[in-house]
Design a protein around this motif. Structure first.
Motif, PDB file in Angstrom:
ATOM      1  N   MET A  48       0.863  -1.178   0.000  1.00 20.08           N
ATOM      2  CA  MET A  48       0.000   0.000   0.000  1.00 20.08           C
ATOM      3  C   MET A  48       0.900   1.229   0.000  1.00 20.08           C
ATOM      4  O   MET A  48       2.028   1.186   0.496  1.00 20.08           O
ATOM      5  CB  MET A  48      -0.849   0.050   1.271  1.00 20.08           C
ATOM      6  N   GLY A  49       0.354   2.330  -0.487  1.00 21.95           N
ATOM      7  CA  GLY A  49       1.114   3.576  -0.460  1.00 21.95           C
ATOM      8  C   GLY A  49       0.483   4.576  -1.400  1.00 21.95           C
ATOM      9  O   GLY A  49      -0.298   4.205  -2.280  1.00 21.95           O
ATOM     10  N   PRO A  50       0.824   5.841  -1.228  1.00 25.02           N
ATOM     11  CA  PRO A  50       0.208   6.885  -2.042  1.00 25.02           C
ATOM     12  C   PRO A  50       0.510   6.707  -3.526  1.00 25.02           C
ATOM     13  O   PRO A  50       1.484   6.052  -3.891  1.00 25.02           O
ATOM     14  CB  PRO A  50       0.858   8.176  -1.525  1.00 25.02           C
ATOM     15  N   SER A  51      -0.301   7.325  -4.347  1.00 25.35           N
ATOM     16  CA  SER A  51      -0.103   7.284  -5.790  1.00 25.35           C
ATOM     17  C   SER A  51       1.272   7.850  -6.136  1.00 25.35           C
ATOM     18  O   SER A  51       1.690   8.866  -5.579  1.00 25.35           O
ATOM     19  CB  SER A  51      -1.202   8.113  -6.456  1.00 25.35           C
ATOM     20  N   GLY A  52       1.975   7.156  -7.028  1.00 26.06           N
ATOM     21  CA  GLY A  52       3.282   7.632  -7.474  1.00 26.06           C
ATOM     22  C   GLY A  52       4.428   7.221  -6.573  1.00 26.06           C
ATOM     23  O   GLY A  52       5.581   7.555  -6.834  1.00 26.06           O
ATOM     24  N   VAL A  53       4.152   6.460  -5.522  1.00 24.38           N
ATOM     25  CA  VAL A  53       5.205   6.093  -4.564  1.00 24.38           C
ATOM     26  C   VAL A  53       6.136   4.993  -5.110  1.00 24.38           C
ATOM     27  O   VAL A  53       7.246   4.820  -4.610  1.00 24.38           O
ATOM     28  CB  VAL A  53       4.585   5.662  -3.213  1.00 24.38           C
ATOM     29  N   GLY A  54       5.635   4.243  -6.099  1.00 27.99           N
ATOM     30  CA  GLY A  54       6.494   3.208  -6.686  1.00 27.99           C
ATOM     31  C   GLY A  54       5.970   1.780  -6.552  1.00 27.99           C
ATOM     32  O   GLY A  54       6.732   0.831  -6.698  1.00 27.99           O
ATOM     33  N   LYS A  55       4.665   1.632  -6.325  1.00 29.28           N
ATOM     34  CA  LYS A  55       4.101   0.277  -6.177  1.00 29.28           C
ATOM     35  C   LYS A  55       4.239  -0.519  -7.471  1.00 29.28           C
ATOM     36  O   LYS A  55       4.696  -1.670  -7.455  1.00 29.28           O
ATOM     37  CB  LYS A  55       2.619   0.360  -5.769  1.00 29.28           C
ATOM     38  N   THR A  56       3.833   0.107  -8.576  1.00 29.87           N
ATOM     39  CA  THR A  56       3.927  -0.599  -9.861  1.00 29.87           C
ATOM     40  C   THR A  56       5.390  -0.890 -10.186  1.00 29.87           C
ATOM     41  O   THR A  56       5.732  -1.996 -10.631  1.00 29.87           O
ATOM     42  CB  THR A  56       3.274   0.250 -10.971  1.00 29.87           C
ATOM     43  N   THR A  57       6.250   0.075  -9.925  1.00 30.16           N
ATOM     44  CA  THR A  57       7.686  -0.124 -10.179  1.00 30.16           C
ATOM     45  C   THR A  57       8.204  -1.311  -9.373  1.00 30.16           C
ATOM     46  O   THR A  57       8.950  -2.149  -9.900  1.00 30.16           O
ATOM     47  CB  THR A  57       8.462   1.159  -9.814  1.00 30.16           C
ATOM     48  N   LEU A  65       9.964  -7.041  -9.083  1.00 30.50           N
ATOM     49  CA  LEU A  65       9.765  -8.414  -8.606  1.00 30.50           C
ATOM     50  C   LEU A  65       9.499  -9.371  -9.764  1.00 30.50           C
ATOM     51  O   LEU A  65       9.810 -10.551  -9.696  1.00 30.50           O
ATOM     52  CB  LEU A  65       8.616  -8.467  -7.596  1.00 30.50           C
ATOM     53  N   ASN A  66       8.900  -8.847 -10.829  1.00 31.12           N
ATOM     54  CA  ASN A  66       8.610  -9.657 -12.016  1.00 31.12           C
ATOM     55  C   ASN A  66       9.797  -9.687 -12.986  1.00 31.12           C
ATOM     56  O   ASN A  66       9.695 -10.290 -14.054  1.00 31.12           O
ATOM     57  CB  ASN A  66       7.376  -9.085 -12.720  1.00 31.12           C
ATOM     58  N   LEU A  67      10.881  -8.994 -12.634  1.00 27.18           N
ATOM     59  CA  LEU A  67      12.095  -8.914 -13.454  1.00 27.18           C
ATOM     60  C   LEU A  67      11.865  -8.221 -14.792  1.00 27.18           C
ATOM     61  O   LEU A  67      12.648  -8.384 -15.732  1.00 27.18           O
ATOM     62  CB  LEU A  67      12.724 -10.302 -13.677  1.00 27.18           C
ATOM     63  N   LEU A  68      10.788  -7.466 -14.878  1.00 26.29           N
ATOM     64  CA  LEU A  68      10.549  -6.650 -16.075  1.00 26.29           C
ATOM     65  C   LEU A  68      11.440  -5.418 -16.054  1.00 26.29           C
ATOM     66  O   LEU A  68      11.728  -4.810 -17.082  1.00 26.29           O
ATOM     67  CB  LEU A  68       9.093  -6.159 -16.099  1.00 26.29           C
ATOM     68  N   GLU A  69      11.840  -5.035 -14.838  1.00 26.61           N
ATOM     69  CA  GLU A  69      12.646  -3.843 -14.630  1.00 26.61           C
ATOM     70  C   GLU A  69      13.876  -4.290 -13.841  1.00 26.61           C
ATOM     71  O   GLU A  69      13.767  -5.159 -12.977  1.00 26.61           O
ATOM     72  CB  GLU A  69      11.795  -2.878 -13.789  1.00 26.61           C
ATOM     73  N   MET A  70      15.023  -3.725 -14.159  1.00 26.88           N
ATOM     74  CA  MET A  70      16.256  -4.076 -13.439  1.00 26.88           C
ATOM     75  C   MET A  70      16.498  -3.076 -12.306  1.00 26.88           C
ATOM     76  O   MET A  70      16.366  -1.872 -12.513  1.00 26.88           O
ATOM     77  CB  MET A  70      17.456  -4.048 -14.394  1.00 26.88           C
ATOM     78  N   PRO A  71      16.878  -3.555 -11.116  1.00 32.41           N
ATOM     79  CA  PRO A  71      17.145  -2.611 -10.025  1.00 32.41           C
ATOM     80  C   PRO A  71      18.407  -1.796 -10.293  1.00 32.41           C
ATOM     81  O   PRO A  71      19.309  -2.255 -11.002  1.00 32.41           O
ATOM     82  CB  PRO A  71      17.343  -3.520  -8.811  1.00 32.41           C
ATOM     83  N   THR A  72      18.450  -0.604  -9.718  1.00 31.51           N
ATOM     84  CA  THR A  72      19.656   0.228  -9.817  1.00 31.51           C
ATOM     85  C   THR A  72      20.665  -0.205  -8.762  1.00 31.51           C
ATOM     86  O   THR A  72      21.868  -0.179  -8.995  1.00 31.51           O
ATOM     87  CB  THR A  72      19.272   1.717  -9.596  1.00 31.51           C
ATOM     88  N   LEU A 119       1.940 -14.806  -8.455  1.00 37.09           N
ATOM     89  CA  LEU A 119       1.035 -13.982  -9.246  1.00 37.09           C
ATOM     90  C   LEU A 119       1.137 -12.560  -8.706  1.00 37.09           C
ATOM     91  O   LEU A 119       0.856 -12.315  -7.533  1.00 37.09           O
ATOM     92  CB  LEU A 119      -0.383 -14.535  -9.094  1.00 37.09           C
ATOM     93  N   LEU A 120       1.575 -11.637  -9.575  1.00 33.28           N
ATOM     94  CA  LEU A 120       1.731 -10.238  -9.172  1.00 33.28           C
ATOM     95  C   LEU A 120       0.556  -9.449  -9.727  1.00 33.28           C
ATOM     96  O   LEU A 120       0.310  -9.460 -10.938  1.00 33.28           O
ATOM     97  CB  LEU A 120       3.059  -9.696  -9.722  1.00 33.28           C
ATOM     98  N   LEU A 121      -0.164  -8.796  -8.837  1.00 33.51           N
ATOM     99  CA  LEU A 121      -1.412  -8.137  -9.242  1.00 33.51           C
ATOM    100  C   LEU A 121      -1.328  -6.638  -8.979  1.00 33.51           C
ATOM    101  O   LEU A 121      -1.141  -6.210  -7.850  1.00 33.51           O
ATOM    102  CB  LEU A 121      -2.585  -8.716  -8.430  1.00 33.51           C
ATOM    103  N   ASP A 122      -1.482  -5.854 -10.045  1.00 32.15           N
ATOM    104  CA  ASP A 122      -1.408  -4.401  -9.889  1.00 32.15           C
ATOM    105  C   ASP A 122      -2.817  -3.816  -9.909  1.00 32.15           C
ATOM    106  O   ASP A 122      -3.435  -3.728 -10.960  1.00 32.15           O
ATOM    107  CB  ASP A 122      -0.551  -3.810 -11.018  1.00 32.15           C
ATOM    108  N   GLU A 123      -3.332  -3.463  -8.750  1.00 30.53           N
ATOM    109  CA  GLU A 123      -4.670  -2.865  -8.629  1.00 30.53           C
ATOM    110  C   GLU A 123      -5.699  -3.659  -9.449  1.00 30.53           C
ATOM    111  O   GLU A 123      -6.316  -3.110 -10.351  1.00 30.53           O
ATOM    112  CB  GLU A 123      -4.649  -1.425  -9.156  1.00 30.53           C
ATOM    113  N   PRO A 124      -5.897  -4.921  -9.124  1.00 32.00           N
ATOM    114  CA  PRO A 124      -6.697  -5.774 -10.021  1.00 32.00           C
ATOM    115  C   PRO A 124      -8.185  -5.456 -10.041  1.00 32.00           C
ATOM    116  O   PRO A 124      -8.887  -5.960 -10.910  1.00 32.00           O
ATOM    117  CB  PRO A 124      -6.459  -7.186  -9.466  1.00 32.00           C
TER     118      PRO A 124
END
Ligand SMILES: Nc1ncnc2c1ncn2[C@@H]1O[C@H](COP(=O)(O)OP(=O)(O)OP(=O)(O)O)[C@@H](O)[C@H]1O
Ligand SMILES: [Mg+2]
Length: 242
Positions: free
Chosen positions: A36-45, A50-57, A157-162
């Motif tokens: 949970m967290g405010p909009s834009g905080v980075g939940k989708t990121t 976690l899905n390895l679609l994005e590489m961590p810095t 299963l990773l669910l983004d605001e389903p």
């Protein structure tokens, strides 16, 4: 409890914009974990990391004991499934939409047929195989997307605001499906949600993100009654605008 994920000191920047930093977290097999967290905080990121679609810095991500998960992502990603807020629908039958993940895995036709039928039964769409997917209602389309996401039995299963765009009846159906997937298939579920009531209904454990950091990870019971961080209390009680 067995660990599915262990992430240590994970951070993500886009250019010089720091979105997430110093994220430390374990996620256990078979749990329903909610961010949970405010909009834009980075939940989708974070879900995309976690899905390895994005590489961590910065930092490390260990998946099921494999600390090379990121380098071996082509194999590891096959064990994961992510459902986006607005699922893509292919202009073909419901059956073909759900079969997609099995066809790319070169599963034989007979097995595909059985698995698609099983998956549609889990989401309450038995008998809809031949219907054109584009004629489904919004709630049915979302349930079809769940069938497509679980048909190959992912470990996570990773669910983004389903349920973001659904009416209460369909929200309840989707929540039942999420519980069923966990209880009957043992799938680990990681969910990003804005909806505090939904988190209360579904989660085993909750992580609260604020200003790019995971400020608290706790059981649902604790987080809603005795959070250890005053900012968690403020967020849950609507004192932090989101
Ligand atoms: N590819 C990208 N390039 C640049 N900035 C990005 C990229 N992806 C995300 N961001 C930024 O990262 C921040 C976090 O975005 P993210 O979508 O993860 O937030 P969120 O918590 O899911 O928000 P919401 O609740 O509104 O869905 C935002 O400021 C966003 O603009
Ligand atoms: Mg988001």
């Amino acid at each position: 409890m067995e660990e599915l994920y262990r992430i240590e000191n994970l951070g993500k920047s886009f250019g010089n914009k720091k979105v997430l930093q110093n994220i430390n977290l374990k996620i256990f097999k078979g749990e329903i974990f909610t961010f949970m967290g405010p909009s834009g905080v980075g939940k989708t990121t974070l879900l995309r990391l976690l899905n390895l679609l994005e590489m961590p810095t910065t930092g490390t991500l260990i998946f099921d004991g494999n600390d090379n998960a990121i380098l071996q992502k082509n194999n590891v990603m096959r064990r994961m499934s992510m459902l986006f807020q607005r699922p893509a629908i292919f202009n073909t039958s419901v059956f073909n939409n759900v079969a997609y993940g099995l066809e790319i895995r070169k599963v034989d036709k007979k097995t595909i047929e059985k698995k698609v039928i099983d998956a549609l039964a889990i989401v309450g769409l038995a008998g809809c195989e031949k219907q054109k997917a584009l004629t489904l209602s919004g709630g049915e389309a979302q349930r079809m997307a769940f069938a497509r996401a679980i048909v190959f039995k992912p470990d996570v299963l990773l669910l983004d605001e389903p349920t973001a765009n659904l009416d209460p009846a369909n929200v309840a159906k989707i929540e039942d499906i999420i519980r069923k997937i966990r209880n009957e298939l043992g799938t680990t579920i990681i969910l990003a949600s804005h909806n505090i009531h939904q988190v209360r209904r579904l989660a085993d454990r909750v992580g609260i993100l604020l200003n790019g950091e995971l400020i608290e990870v706790n059981t649902k019971e604790q987080i809603f009654t005795h959070p250890f961080d005053a900012r968690s209390y403020a967020f849950i009680n609507g004192e932090i605008i989101y």
